[in-house]
Each structure stands twice: as C-alpha cells, then as structure tokens.
Design a protein around this motif. Sequence first.
Motif, PDB file in Angstrom:
ATOM      1  N   GLN A  65       0.808  -1.219   0.000  1.00  0.00           N
ATOM      2  CA  GLN A  65       0.000   0.000   0.000  1.00  0.00           C
ATOM      3  C   GLN A  65       0.845   1.274   0.000  1.00  0.00           C
ATOM      4  OE1 GLN A  65      -3.284  -0.117  -0.351  1.00  0.00           O
ATOM      5  NE2 GLN A  65      -3.145  -2.364  -0.395  1.00  0.00           N
ATOM      6  N   GLY A  66       2.145   1.121  -0.130  1.00  0.00           N
ATOM      7  CA  GLY A  66       3.023   2.276  -0.110  1.00  0.00           C
ATOM      8  C   GLY A  66       3.145   2.898   1.267  1.00  0.00           C
ATOM      9  N   LEU A  67       2.972   2.094   2.308  1.00  0.00           N
ATOM     10  CA  LEU A  67       3.063   2.582   3.681  1.00  0.00           C
ATOM     11  C   LEU A  67       4.349   2.102   4.330  1.00  0.00           C
ATOM     12  CD1 LEU A  67      -0.563   1.718   4.896  1.00  0.00           C
ATOM     13  CD2 LEU A  67       0.272   3.978   4.214  1.00  0.00           C
ATOM     14  N   ARG A  68       4.842   2.856   5.283  1.00  0.00           N
ATOM     15  CA  ARG A  68       5.924   2.402   6.149  1.00  0.00           C
ATOM     16  C   ARG A  68       5.364   2.320   7.566  1.00  0.00           C
ATOM     17  NH1 ARG A  68       6.335   7.707   5.203  1.00  0.00           N
ATOM     18  NH2 ARG A  68       6.890   9.117   6.923  1.00  0.00           N
ATOM     19  N   ILE A  69       5.709   1.267   8.271  1.00  0.00           N
ATOM     20  CA  ILE A  69       5.186   1.075   9.629  1.00  0.00           C
ATOM     21  C   ILE A  69       5.982   1.962  10.575  1.00  0.00           C
ATOM     22  CG2 ILE A  69       4.822  -0.583  11.498  1.00  0.00           C
ATOM     23  CD1 ILE A  69       4.485  -2.729   9.295  1.00  0.00           C
ATOM     24  N   THR A  70       5.327   2.985  11.099  1.00  0.00           N
ATOM     25  CA  THR A  70       5.983   3.972  11.959  1.00  0.00           C
ATOM     26  C   THR A  70       5.579   3.848  13.417  1.00  0.00           C
ATOM     27  OG1 THR A  70       4.207   5.543  11.439  1.00  0.00           O
ATOM     28  CG2 THR A  70       6.209   5.644  10.092  1.00  0.00           C
ATOM     29  N   ALA A 111       8.515  -3.678  16.015  1.00  0.00           N
ATOM     30  CA  ALA A 111       9.195  -2.402  16.248  1.00  0.00           C
ATOM     31  C   ALA A 111      10.691  -2.524  15.955  1.00  0.00           C
ATOM     32  CB  ALA A 111       8.963  -1.935  17.682  1.00  0.00           C
ATOM     33  N   ALA A 112      11.297  -3.650  16.361  1.00  0.00           N
ATOM     34  CA  ALA A 112      12.721  -3.855  16.108  1.00  0.00           C
ATOM     35  C   ALA A 112      13.003  -3.991  14.616  1.00  0.00           C
ATOM     36  CB  ALA A 112      13.209  -5.091  16.855  1.00  0.00           C
ATOM     37  N   ALA A 113      12.088  -4.636  13.881  1.00  0.00           N
ATOM     38  CA  ALA A 113      12.303  -4.874  12.456  1.00  0.00           C
ATOM     39  C   ALA A 113      12.125  -3.616  11.618  1.00  0.00           C
ATOM     40  CB  ALA A 113      11.344  -5.962  11.962  1.00  0.00           C
ATOM     41  N   THR A 114      11.303  -2.681  12.092  1.00  0.00           N
ATOM     42  CA  THR A 114      10.954  -1.521  11.271  1.00  0.00           C
ATOM     43  C   THR A 114      11.478  -0.202  11.820  1.00  0.00           C
ATOM     44  OG1 THR A 114       8.860  -1.228  12.459  1.00  0.00           O
ATOM     45  CG2 THR A 114       8.831  -2.654  10.511  1.00  0.00           C
ATOM     46  N   GLY A 115      11.925  -0.193  13.075  1.00  0.00           N
ATOM     47  CA  GLY A 115      12.314   1.059  13.709  1.00  0.00           C
ATOM     48  C   GLY A 115      11.127   1.894  14.154  1.00  0.00           C
ATOM     49  N   ALA A 116       9.932   1.296  14.169  1.00  0.00           N
ATOM     50  CA  ALA A 116       8.721   2.017  14.545  1.00  0.00           C
ATOM     51  C   ALA A 116       8.726   2.358  16.035  1.00  0.00           C
ATOM     52  CB  ALA A 116       7.488   1.177  14.217  1.00  0.00           C
ATOM     53  N   GLN A 117       7.982   3.395  16.387  1.00  0.00           N
ATOM     54  CA  GLN A 117       7.785   3.748  17.783  1.00  0.00           C
ATOM     55  C   GLN A 117       6.850   2.723  18.422  1.00  0.00           C
ATOM     56  OE1 GLN A 117       5.998   7.585  18.451  1.00  0.00           O
ATOM     57  NE2 GLN A 117       6.543   7.627  20.622  1.00  0.00           N
ATOM     58  N   LEU A 118       7.254   2.196  19.573  1.00  0.00           N
ATOM     59  CA  LEU A 118       6.481   1.189  20.287  1.00  0.00           C
ATOM     60  C   LEU A 118       5.740   1.867  21.431  1.00  0.00           C
ATOM     61  CD1 LEU A 118       5.731  -1.789  20.722  1.00  0.00           C
ATOM     62  CD2 LEU A 118       7.868  -2.059  22.011  1.00  0.00           C
ATOM     63  N   LEU A 119       4.418   1.902  21.359  1.00  0.00           N
ATOM     64  CA  LEU A 119       3.595   2.582  22.355  1.00  0.00           C
ATOM     65  C   LEU A 119       2.773   1.537  23.100  1.00  0.00           C
ATOM     66  CD1 LEU A 119       3.113   4.406  19.368  1.00  0.00           C
ATOM     67  CD2 LEU A 119       2.778   6.052  21.207  1.00  0.00           C
ATOM     68  N   LEU A 120       2.959   1.470  24.430  1.00  0.00           N
ATOM     69  CA  LEU A 120       2.305   0.446  25.240  1.00  0.00           C
ATOM     70  C   LEU A 120       1.731   1.057  26.506  1.00  0.00           C
ATOM     71  CD1 LEU A 120       5.065  -2.320  24.973  1.00  0.00           C
ATOM     72  CD2 LEU A 120       2.972  -2.157  23.615  1.00  0.00           C
ATOM     73  N   SER A 121       0.737   0.386  27.052  1.00  0.00           N
ATOM     74  CA  SER A 121       0.068   0.876  28.246  1.00  0.00           C
ATOM     75  C   SER A 121       1.020   0.957  29.435  1.00  0.00           C
ATOM     76  CB  SER A 121      -1.095  -0.045  28.605  1.00  0.00           C
ATOM     77  OG  SER A 121      -1.656   0.315  29.854  1.00  0.00           O
ATOM     78  N   ASP A 122       0.963   2.088  30.130  1.00  0.00           N
ATOM     79  CA  ASP A 122       1.634   2.217  31.424  1.00  0.00           C
ATOM     80  C   ASP A 122       0.607   2.308  32.552  1.00  0.00           C
ATOM     81  OD1 ASP A 122       4.233   1.975  30.640  1.00  0.00           O
ATOM     82  OD2 ASP A 122       4.772   4.087  30.849  1.00  0.00           O
ATOM     83  N   GLU A 123      -0.601   1.820  32.282  1.00  0.00           N
ATOM     84  CA  GLU A 123      -1.642   1.768  33.298  1.00  0.00           C
ATOM     85  C   GLU A 123      -1.566   0.429  34.045  1.00  0.00           C
ATOM     86  OE1 GLU A 123      -3.593   4.102  34.206  1.00  0.00           O
ATOM     87  OE2 GLU A 123      -3.913   5.487  32.540  1.00  0.00           O
ATOM     88  N   GLY A 124      -2.330   0.301  35.114  1.00  0.00           N
ATOM     89  CA  GLY A 124      -2.468  -0.980  35.793  1.00  0.00           C
ATOM     90  C   GLY A 124      -1.546  -1.208  36.964  1.00  0.00           C
ATOM     91  N   GLY A 125      -0.591  -0.305  37.219  1.00  0.00           N
ATOM     92  CA  GLY A 125       0.305  -0.476  38.358  1.00  0.00           C
ATOM     93  C   GLY A 125       1.561  -1.242  38.019  1.00  0.00           C
TER      94      GLY A 125
END
Length: 462
Positions: free
Chosen positions: A45-50, A69-83
Amino acid sequence: MYFERFYDTDLAQASYLLGCQKTGEGLVIDPVRDVGIYQRAAAAQGLRITHVTETHIHADYLSGSRELAAATGAQLLLSDEGGSDWAYAFAHTGLHHGDSFTVGNLRLDALHTPGHTPESVSFLLTDTPRGDQPTMVFTGDFVFVGDLGRPDLLDEAAGGVDTRFAGAHQLFESLRDVFLNLPDFVQVWPGHGAGSACGKALGAVPATTVGYERALSWWAPLVQAGNEQAFTDELLSGQPDAPLYYGRMKSQNKAGPALLGEVSPLPELDAAAMNDLLARGARIIDTRPRAEHHAAVPAGSVNLPDGNTLETWAGWLLDPAHDYVLLAIPERAEAIRRRLWMVGIDRVVGVTDTADGLDAQPAQPLTVAELPLHSGALILDVRKKTEYDAGHLPGARQLHAGRLPWALDTLPRDREIVVHCQGGARSAAAASLLRAEGFHVNELAGGYDAWAAAHARDLQPT
C-alpha cells in the motif's frame, strides 16, 4: 485512510494495520510474531510502519509488538496503566488514559479500559480529514462482538487469587464510564472472535458498533441499571476452562518475547540425524493425520495434525524448553514453524517427511466393546468441565487437555490410562503426549459420543 484486518482462525485472534495514505505512515495494533505479514501488506500500500501498539499483555499468544518495532524502527507505544505488577519490562513509550498520538492524519486516543486485565487500553480512532468525530474503537479483549473479556484469567492461569471480582468491578466501570459514553455509530473492532477462550460467547462476525452492543448485548441493561451484582454473577458464570499455558504467555509478553530476527530455513533430516536428536532429548511434532500417527507412532512424538487447531494444541501440550523436529510435508514446514511461534515454541530444529528408520509402534484405539476388558484402567476425560458435567463415563476423571502437562505428577504410572474426549480428536493429541512422557496409554475410539451411543438405552430417563 487505509484499514486491514488480519485474522488467525486457530486462536481466533485479530490484528490491524491502519495507514495514512497522504503521509505514508502506518500503525499496527496487536501484531503476532510473524511480522512479515504486516511488512508485506504495508509495502503493497506504499506505507511504512511507523507505530506499533497493543491493547494489553496477551495471554493466549506471544505478541509481535517488540519484534515488529525492532524490524521496522517504529515507535512502540504500550500501556503504562495498571500499576507496577502490570508494567512492561522493556523499552517503550508509555500510554495513559487520555493520551493521544497521530499517525499521519489519523488520531488515536488511548482509553484505559481495565477489567479483562488491569493495564488494558482501547484505541479510539478519528480520521481527521473526515471530521472530528471518532469512527472506530479497537477494544482488544475489553468488548467483543456480543460478549466481554473474561476477568478471571489471572486467577485461572496466572496465579491470581480472587482477582476475578476486582476485574469484574473494573469491567463494569469501564463499560459505564468509557464504552457507553461513545457515540452509537462508532465501529467496534475487537481482538478476538468466536472460538477464543478469552470469553464465553464471542460472535462470529468481525465487528460491531457501540449502538448495537448498547441495544442488544446481555450486559448493557445491567450496566445502565447499575446492577453490578447481577452483572458480575452473569459475567463469571460458565466461563470455559483456561489453558494453563496462558500464564507463560503473560510472563513472556510482560518481560518481552525473545526477538526472532532473521531465521534460516529448517534443515531436512535423515533417520540418523533424527535418532541422534531424539537420544539427546528432542521431541517429534507429528503433524500427520491422526490415522497415520496411530498406524506408526514414533517414540517421543506428540500428534498435532497440520490443521485448524495446531497452535491451540501446541500451546496446550508442548514444553518450550524442548528441541523439536517436525514430521511434516517439507513444503509445509516453514508455515507450521511460524504458527508455532504464536505460542512460543521456537526451538524447532529440523524437519523430516517420514517415520521410516525411527522407533515406531502402532497404537490403535480401543472400541467401546473392548473397554470392559480394561476395567482396571483410569478413564481420563480430557473434555471441558461443562461437557463432563453434561454426561460422562462412570468413574471417569475430568482433566481438561489444556491443563494436562501441569498435572502429569497426579497421574498413575503403574496403571493403564484410557483417554477420551467427545469424538476422538482431542484425546489423540492428549494421549500422544502421555505416551511421549512414558505412560501406559490407550484411547477410546469415538470418545464419549461412541460410548453414549452404545449405552443409549441405559441413559434414557426413567
């Protein structure tokens, strides 16, 4: 906006690729470890995974978020909720309730929606060129089509004690305060579909809407009426047995699954190489059909036929600490290997297409007519508890197949075990594990169905 859903029919698991076609940026939600599927789709689709994210720490499969994320250099965003008990232990950008991030012209709002798990988040998508109203919400295991994520998995599979009640309370609040405040037109795209053990009655269609669930779900009237006790009672009743490998998945996903990186093709092995590996403790994953396995059962083999439930059974029965060799059609080996990655079976070291030259013996199941000749055997029923409760062989012990590897020390080694399920498929896999572990095992051909048919007159109500 570009949108694509990826679906694993074995584990009934969904992941998603979203893209802004104007900027070429892409986001993947809840990826699996075979990350090439997203890279190929994005490139087409002409996209890069960011950006890469996930809705919660998964229990039924190993996440591919870190891998992608390691394969593409994408930013990895994960929950910091829950304690602190539910904090990811590897590098990522943390998300809290109300945080937003953009992928080109797409805006994602993180919504903390605990209940299934303490750290669970949902992602509300707004396609900003079309307006400021949200269009989709990605709920993970929070809201399914027609059902909700079960809050008892931490108790059932991860060593929790009565966490189900706190989870049910959190789920009630998440529905009341977050989900039911969304517009009715918002599409709901969940993380699982029908067949997943993450709920008890998931719908088979891929998506729903907030309005549809508000109008027709079992839970919405209870939440809207504030009847939390009735909600909790219904939510916790009748949940399916939780396979115990879920606890391992939780731990590995929290710590960070091992990175696979570039993987070399599996070598094809001859009988000498196979026997050498087996002598050093390797196991065989026999992917042949059940009848072929029964005709010649290789020593140390577990029968997981190459079909729709391979991943499920691998998670249930295989120990990731073993080396494994595939007995499979060589052209299928790489596809099978990638499916095993889903449940963390990474140590597959080779493939063979024949049992010739191996120590193999027939293991034909017993018929119902032969069963009385084995009166001293333990009858082991590996079906779900609900199936057992609906009818079972006299004196049978129920032990769900997904809990079998954790209960080996409770089974007799000085007594025959006759294993059965409903029709014979599940018991074949379970029995093969017991044989590999050195137990004296037989199977009941046709399972409970065959036994019930033979005893139909005895089972009639009087």
